[in-house]
Enzyme design. Structure first.
Site, PDB file in Angstrom:
ATOM      1  N   LYS A  16      56.769  -3.494 -39.256  1.00  0.00           N
ATOM      2  CA  LYS A  16      56.679  -2.036 -39.115  1.00  0.00           C
ATOM      3  C   LYS A  16      57.906  -1.338 -39.726  1.00  0.00           C
ATOM      4  CE  LYS A  16      56.405  -1.855 -34.580  1.00  0.00           C
ATOM      5  NZ  LYS A  16      56.447  -3.280 -34.192  1.00  0.00           N
ATOM      6  N   ARG A  91      54.717   3.372 -27.154  1.00  0.00           N
ATOM      7  CA  ARG A  91      54.463   1.986 -26.778  1.00  0.00           C
ATOM      8  C   ARG A  91      53.707   1.870 -25.464  1.00  0.00           C
ATOM      9  NH1 ARG A  91      59.287  -0.060 -29.837  1.00  0.00           N
ATOM     10  NH2 ARG A  91      59.304  -2.324 -29.808  1.00  0.00           N
ATOM     11  N   ARG A 130      64.756 -13.133 -38.432  1.00  0.00           N
ATOM     12  CA  ARG A 130      65.495 -11.866 -38.384  1.00  0.00           C
ATOM     13  C   ARG A 130      66.655 -11.961 -37.387  1.00  0.00           C
ATOM     14  NH1 ARG A 130      62.179  -6.517 -36.951  1.00  0.00           N
ATOM     15  NH2 ARG A 130      62.581  -7.093 -34.809  1.00  0.00           N
ATOM     16  N   ARG A 136      70.446  -9.648 -33.850  1.00  0.00           N
ATOM     17  CA  ARG A 136      70.008  -8.727 -32.789  1.00  0.00           C
ATOM     18  C   ARG A 136      69.974  -9.453 -31.458  1.00  0.00           C
ATOM     19  NH1 ARG A 136      64.982  -4.890 -34.415  1.00  0.00           N
ATOM     20  NH2 ARG A 136      64.466  -5.444 -32.283  1.00  0.00           N
ATOM     21  N   ARG A 147      58.520  -9.848 -25.390  1.00  0.00           N
ATOM     22  CA  ARG A 147      58.148  -8.660 -26.164  1.00  0.00           C
ATOM     23  C   ARG A 147      56.695  -8.731 -26.624  1.00  0.00           C
ATOM     24  NH1 ARG A 147      62.278  -8.628 -30.596  1.00  0.00           N
ATOM     25  NH2 ARG A 147      61.458  -6.597 -31.206  1.00  0.00           N
TER      26      ARG A 147
HETATM   27  P1  AMP Z   1      62.145  -1.969 -31.802  1.00  0.00           P
HETATM   28  O1  AMP Z   1      63.283  -1.896 -32.751  1.00  0.00           O
HETATM   29  O2  AMP Z   1      61.132  -0.889 -32.038  1.00  0.00           O
HETATM   30  O3  AMP Z   1      61.515  -3.335 -31.750  1.00  0.00           O
HETATM   31  O4  AMP Z   1      62.724  -1.680 -30.341  1.00  0.00           O
HETATM   32  C1  AMP Z   1      63.693  -2.536 -29.766  1.00  0.00           C
HETATM   33  C2  AMP Z   1      63.696  -2.399 -28.259  1.00  0.00           C
HETATM   34  O5  AMP Z   1      64.003  -1.045 -27.891  1.00  0.00           O
HETATM   35  C3  AMP Z   1      62.364  -2.684 -27.589  1.00  0.00           C
HETATM   36  O6  AMP Z   1      62.155  -4.071 -27.339  1.00  0.00           O
HETATM   37  C4  AMP Z   1      62.495  -1.890 -26.294  1.00  0.00           C
HETATM   38  O7  AMP Z   1      63.322  -2.543 -25.351  1.00  0.00           O
HETATM   39  C5  AMP Z   1      63.227  -0.640 -26.765  1.00  0.00           C
HETATM   40  N1  AMP Z   1      62.268   0.386 -27.238  1.00  0.00           N
HETATM   41  C6  AMP Z   1      62.101   0.877 -28.495  1.00  0.00           C
HETATM   42  N2  AMP Z   1      61.140   1.795 -28.550  1.00  0.00           N
HETATM   43  C7  AMP Z   1      60.655   1.890 -27.281  1.00  0.00           C
HETATM   44  C8  AMP Z   1      59.619   2.645 -26.684  1.00  0.00           C
HETATM   45  N3  AMP Z   1      58.856   3.489 -27.414  1.00  0.00           N
HETATM   46  N4  AMP Z   1      59.404   2.492 -25.347  1.00  0.00           N
HETATM   47  C9  AMP Z   1      60.156   1.658 -24.601  1.00  0.00           C
HETATM   48  N5  AMP Z   1      61.131   0.902 -25.107  1.00  0.00           N
HETATM   49  C10 AMP Z   1      61.384   0.998 -26.435  1.00  0.00           C
END
Ligand code: AMP
Length: 189
Positions: A16, A91, A130, A136, A147
């Site tokens: 994404k 989400r 990654r 990360r 996740r």
């Molecule tokens: P991402 O980079 O989008 O994979 O987000 C990394 C982490 O940030 C996720 O695993 C969640 O812990 C938190 N996070 C990001 N976006 C959201 C969201 N829309 N709702 C809840 N947690 C989020």
């Protein structure tokens, strides 16, 4: 390509972020990633960052309350007036409702929900790679599994929500980033 308010949906590791980065370049609209905003808050040690860090490290979801607030603040900035690529938000059903309501208030509905489909095994491999490259702290084998489960339980059902609104365009997310970008171009064409 007429779509300018685009949501990219797909499991963690589906590409994404990579595809969103290409799209924003092409369309000249901002990339709105709640994950990136939260990581920035964590690095900066803000109140939100402090509350979010442990939850993120465990691979769980930060509360709707926090995420909706930061997403709404970002989408309300003038640079989003001409469109945006949303990546990682919404989400949950609650977040999707808040987003719908906000966009409706502004008469700026989503144009399209790009659903990236991938093979889960491949996704796990991508995430582990990654993790090595980017270091990360939320990419360990255990949190990746968490996740994925959170995605299946809470986020995947949103596809039906957007399908009901006639917005979903499915794109095969397998193959090179260039191949996937080509398919996205066709889907948005
Ligand atoms: P991402 O980079 O989008 O994979 O987000 C990394 C982490 O940030 C996720 O695993 C969640 O812990 C938190 N996070 C990001 N976006 C959201 C969201 N829309 N709702 C809840 N947690 C989020």
């Amino acid at each position: 390509m007429s779509a300018r308010r685009i949501l990219i949906l797909g499991p963690p590791g589906a590409g994404k972020g990579t595809q969103a980065a290409r799209l924003v370049e092409e369309l000249g609209v901002p990339h709105v990633s709640t994950g990136e905003m939260l990581r920035t808050a964590v690095s900066a040690g803000t109140e939100v960052g402090k509350r979010a860090k442990a939850v993120m490290d465990a691979g769980r979801l930060v509360s709707d309350e926090i995420v909706i607030e930061i997403a709404e603040a970002r989408l309300g900035k003038p640079d989003c007036a001409g469109g945006f690529v949303l990546d990682g938000f919404p989400r949950t059903a609650g977040q999707a409702q808040a987003l719908d309501a906000m966009l409706e208030r502004r008469s700026t509905p989503l144009d399209c929900c790009l659903a990236l489909t991938v093979d889960v095994e491949t996704v796990v491999e991508r995430l582990l790679k990654r993790a090595e490259i980017e270091g990360r702290s939320d990419d360990t084998a255990e949190t990746i599994r968490e996740r994925m489960k959170v995605y299946e339980d809470q986020t995947a059902p949103l596809l039906e929500h957007y399908r009901g609104m006639g917005l979903v365009r499915e794109v095969d997310g397998m193959g090179s980033p260039g191949d996937v970008a080509g398919r996205i171009g066709e889907a948005l064409g």
